[in-house]
Design an enzyme around this catalytic site. Structure first.
Site, PDB file in Angstrom:
ATOM      1  N   ARG A   5      -9.915 -10.073   0.301  1.00 18.61           N
ATOM      2  CA  ARG A   5     -10.319  -8.839   0.979  1.00 18.61           C
ATOM      3  C   ARG A   5     -11.420  -8.125   0.207  1.00 18.61           C
ATOM      4  O   ARG A   5     -11.557  -6.907   0.276  1.00 18.61           O
ATOM      5  CB  ARG A   5      -9.130  -7.911   1.169  1.00 18.61           C
ATOM      6  CG  ARG A   5      -8.334  -7.620  -0.097  1.00 18.61           C
ATOM      7  CD  ARG A   5      -7.316  -6.551   0.193  1.00 18.61           C
ATOM      8  NE  ARG A   5      -6.338  -6.422  -0.877  1.00 18.61           N
ATOM      9  CZ  ARG A   5      -5.409  -5.485  -0.894  1.00 18.61           C
ATOM     10  NH1 ARG A   5      -5.372  -4.595   0.066  1.00 18.61           N
ATOM     11  NH2 ARG A   5      -4.545  -5.419  -1.867  1.00 18.61           N
ATOM     12  N   ARG A  14     -15.515  -1.072  -6.677  1.00 16.58           N
ATOM     13  CA  ARG A  14     -15.225  -0.936  -8.108  1.00 16.58           C
ATOM     14  C   ARG A  14     -16.447  -1.283  -8.937  1.00 16.58           C
ATOM     15  O   ARG A  14     -17.202  -2.182  -8.564  1.00 16.58           O
ATOM     16  CB  ARG A  14     -14.195  -1.967  -8.558  1.00 16.58           C
ATOM     17  CG  ARG A  14     -12.886  -1.971  -7.944  1.00 16.58           C
ATOM     18  CD  ARG A  14     -12.196  -3.236  -8.517  1.00 16.58           C
ATOM     19  NE  ARG A  14     -10.851  -3.314  -8.040  1.00 16.58           N
ATOM     20  CZ  ARG A  14     -10.263  -4.461  -7.687  1.00 16.58           C
ATOM     21  NH1 ARG A  14     -10.925  -5.603  -7.781  1.00 16.58           N
ATOM     22  NH2 ARG A  14      -9.030  -4.445  -7.274  1.00 16.58           N
ATOM     23  N   ASP A  49      -4.351 -14.004 -11.975  1.00 16.71           N
ATOM     24  CA  ASP A  49      -5.539 -13.671 -11.173  1.00 16.71           C
ATOM     25  C   ASP A  49      -5.898 -12.203 -11.295  1.00 16.71           C
ATOM     26  O   ASP A  49      -6.924 -11.773 -10.765  1.00 16.71           O
ATOM     27  CB  ASP A  49      -5.327 -14.041  -9.694  1.00 16.71           C
ATOM     28  CG  ASP A  49      -4.060 -13.448  -9.119  1.00 16.71           C
ATOM     29  OD1 ASP A  49      -2.978 -13.687  -9.680  1.00 16.71           O
ATOM     30  OD2 ASP A  49      -4.134 -12.715  -8.110  1.00 16.71           O
TER      31      ASP A  49
HETATM   32  P1  AMP Z   1      -3.481  -8.630  -5.273  1.00 19.40           P
HETATM   33  O1  AMP Z   1      -1.983  -8.561  -5.288  1.00 19.40           O
HETATM   34  O2  AMP Z   1      -4.163  -7.438  -4.679  1.00 19.40           O
HETATM   35  O3  AMP Z   1      -4.050  -9.003  -6.586  1.00 19.40           O
HETATM   36  O4  AMP Z   1      -3.820  -9.815  -4.257  1.00 19.40           O
HETATM   37  C1  AMP Z   1      -3.401 -11.130  -4.412  1.00 19.40           C
HETATM   38  C2  AMP Z   1      -4.167 -12.015  -3.468  1.00 19.40           C
HETATM   39  O5  AMP Z   1      -3.890 -11.671  -2.112  1.00 19.40           O
HETATM   40  C3  AMP Z   1      -5.669 -11.954  -3.609  1.00 19.40           C
HETATM   41  O6  AMP Z   1      -6.166 -13.246  -3.351  1.00 19.40           O
HETATM   42  C4  AMP Z   1      -6.061 -10.967  -2.545  1.00 19.40           C
HETATM   43  O7  AMP Z   1      -7.390 -11.151  -2.136  1.00 19.40           O
HETATM   44  C5  AMP Z   1      -5.081 -11.321  -1.439  1.00 19.40           C
HETATM   45  N1  AMP Z   1      -4.823 -10.199  -0.542  1.00 19.40           N
HETATM   46  C6  AMP Z   1      -4.077  -9.086  -0.801  1.00 19.40           C
HETATM   47  N2  AMP Z   1      -4.051  -8.279   0.258  1.00 19.40           N
HETATM   48  C7  AMP Z   1      -4.779  -8.876   1.232  1.00 19.40           C
HETATM   49  C8  AMP Z   1      -5.131  -8.537   2.582  1.00 19.40           C
HETATM   50  N3  AMP Z   1      -4.711  -7.415   3.151  1.00 19.40           N
HETATM   51  N4  AMP Z   1      -5.901  -9.401   3.266  1.00 19.40           N
HETATM   52  C9  AMP Z   1      -6.324 -10.539   2.705  1.00 19.40           C
HETATM   53  N5  AMP Z   1      -6.032 -10.921   1.466  1.00 19.40           N
HETATM   54  C10 AMP Z   1      -5.262 -10.094   0.725  1.00 19.40           C
HETATM   55 MG    MG Z   2      -5.687  -9.202  -7.493  1.00 19.81          MG
END
Ligand code: AMP
Ligand code: MG
Length: 479
Positions: A93, A180, A256
């Site tokens: 995203r 960011r 990640d």
């Molecule tokens: P995060 O927990 O924010 O670090 O996200 C973990 C993974 O999920 C990353 O690859 C993000 O890009 C993906 N991700 C989280 N929320 C979304 C969303 N609403 N749509 C698409 N990808 C998401």
């Molecule tokens: Mg992340």
């Protein structure tokens, strides 16, 4: 277009080639309402003179900046999520919009997005960010910066007029796109992806890229991969120590979400500690407390081991293991430095400082029922017992558990005592960022579109930042 002469675009990530990223497009949003622009951060990259209309064009509609990465690119990466390997990650995203040089230091900074639309890595996600999520990230980064933690900075928040459905928030809920300013978005998971496909050549290319653009002093090292690991260990140990001294629980310490520059970023279900509690967990989905406050050093170390595993594709294991073995000692040193910084004290020496910081933790633990985290540092800033004992928590400090701490702090000298003259330190209570306050700030926006409490909070955090005078983001440059 009013872009300052200090603006300097310098796109480097695309040089890594197509194995590392995919070209993407920003979503077309039904509305673009500016909710936050960080002019102090913008001034570090020559963008503070943009008009609001220009700002929205770039950071709401993503019209390219001069020399930007056009089209923008979604980075590919993998990662361990709660220790389970996930080979389907990547910017789901967000994208890298531009890379710019920081005027003061020459550091290479990224403008990256969160909530800018779908990418090849969105999986079932909608590519969007909730407005509440964006607001939480703006507040977290402001507070962490004030507390002297190396962190990405929230650059822009634009509400997009969309309605989102989330299982963990009352829905529908409002949407936003966040930008960011980060010292790299290259993650441990960026290395993991290449290692997973056994692309030693690409791991090597990534090592070279990171050294060239983030750790140039390592250029020419005999064993570049081992030298890089050693510095990432140092930076990560420092970051962890500074989270601990700030009483911060990141919440999702997956590989990640770990940057190779040791900068904290990606704020989801974070919390600031109300009071000392090693088992305090931020994410409701972290049922086992894997990323609890007191387990963060262990979590970061585990992540560093995964990075070392990737680097073992391109160098011998011994120097990597040796570097890993250095983590605990660096972490202890950094924790002492971070705690002395927060208390505004000059170091006395390795031995006495270690004894003192141990006494600090003992005191905090002894007082942990009534004593909140942040007020302890506020009351004892500069080691002035008189001020602490004239404050609202004197009765706690009278207790036996504080005896060693109070005796030892007398030997310490205040570092830059002028800071105590700031009106901030005449207050009875410090600035905090506990969950109830964040919820109240959000409720005002959600119920009445009242942004007053949000803006007042940011102004108050900024006053605290100036009063504390802790290390700036620029001071974290280098190795
Ligand atoms: P995060 O927990 O924010 O670090 O996200 C973990 C993974 O999920 C990353 O690859 C993000 O890009 C993906 N991700 C989280 N929320 C979304 C969303 N609403 N749509 C698409 N990808 C998401
Ligand atoms: Mg992340």
């Amino acid at each position: 277009m009013p872009i300052a002469p200090t603006y300097r675009a310098d796109p480097k990530f695309p040089e890594l080639g197509p194995e590392f990223a995919d070209a993407v497009e920003a979503a077309a949003f039904p509305a673009t309402i500016l909710r936050y622009r960080n002019d102090r951060a913008a001034a570090t990259v020559g963008l503070e003179q943009l008009t609001d209309a220009e700002w929205i064009a770039h950071f709401g509609r993503f019209e390219p900046l001069p020399g930007a990465i056009a089209p923008p690119i979604a980075q590919r990466y993998h990662g361990h999520q709660f220790r389970v390997y996930n080979p389907e990650l990547g910017d789901g995203r967000g994208f890298l919009f531009a890379q710019l040089r920081e005027a003061q230091t020459g550091r290479l900074l990224d403008l990256g997005t969160k909530g800018s639309g779908e990418t090849p890595w969105s999986r079932q996600g909608d590519g969007r960010l909730t407005l509440k999520g964006g607001l939480r990230e703006v507040l977290a980064t402001a507070m962490l910066e004030a507390l002297g933690v190396p962190t990405s900075r929230s650059f822009s928040l634009v509400e997009t007029g969309e309605a989102l459905t989330r299982t963990d928030e009352p829905s529908p809920t409002r949407a936003a796109v966040l930008v960011r300013l980060s010292h790299s978005h290259i993650r441990f998971g960026t290395f993991q992806r290449q290692a997973f496909y056994e692309r030693g050549d690409k791991v090597e290319a990534l090592v070279d890229h990171v050294i060239a653009h983030y750790y140039p002093s390592l250029t020419g090292a005999n064993d570049k991969a081992a030298a890089l690991l050693a510095v990432v260990i140092r930076k990560s140990a420092r970051l962890t120590a500074r989270w601990m001294a700030a009483g911060f629980i990141h919440g999702v310490l997956n590989t990640d979400n770990m940057s190779i520059t040791g900068e904290s970023f990606d704020y989801g279900p974070y919390r600031f500690l109300p009071r000392n509690d090693p088992n305090f967990t931020a994410a409701y989905f972290d049922q086992n407390g894997l990323y609890a406050f007191g387990r963060q050093p262990e979590a970061v170390f585990w992540n560093l081991q995964q990075l070392a595993g990737c680097l073992s594709l391109v160098t011998a294991s011994e120097p990597l293991v040796e570097a890993l073995n250095g983590f605990a000692a660096v972490y202890r040193r950094e924790l002492i430095a971070a705690m002395l910084d927060r208390l505004g004290l000059k170091p006395l020496g390795e031995e006495p400082d270690a004894v003192f910081v141990q006494a600090v933790f003992k005191a905090i633990a002894a007082g942990s029922e009534p004593l909140r985290w942040e007020p302890f540092f506020f009351d004892w800033f500069c080691g002035e017992a008189e001020r602490a004992m004239a404050g609202p928590r004197a009765a706690i400090y009278e207790t036996e558990g504080f005896a060693d701490f109070r005796r030892l702090i007398e030997d310490y000298e205040c570092d830059r005592p002028g800071r105590l003259g700031h009106p901030y330190f005449a207050r009875r209570e410090p600035e905090e960022l506990l969950i109830d306050e964040i919820e109240a700030i959000w409720a005002a926006i959600d119920k009445a579109d009242d942004w007053g409490p949000f803006e007042a909070k940011l102004a108050a955090i900024d006053a605290a930042r100036r009063a504390w005078g802790l290390p700036s983001q620029q001071s974290f440059a280098g190795t």
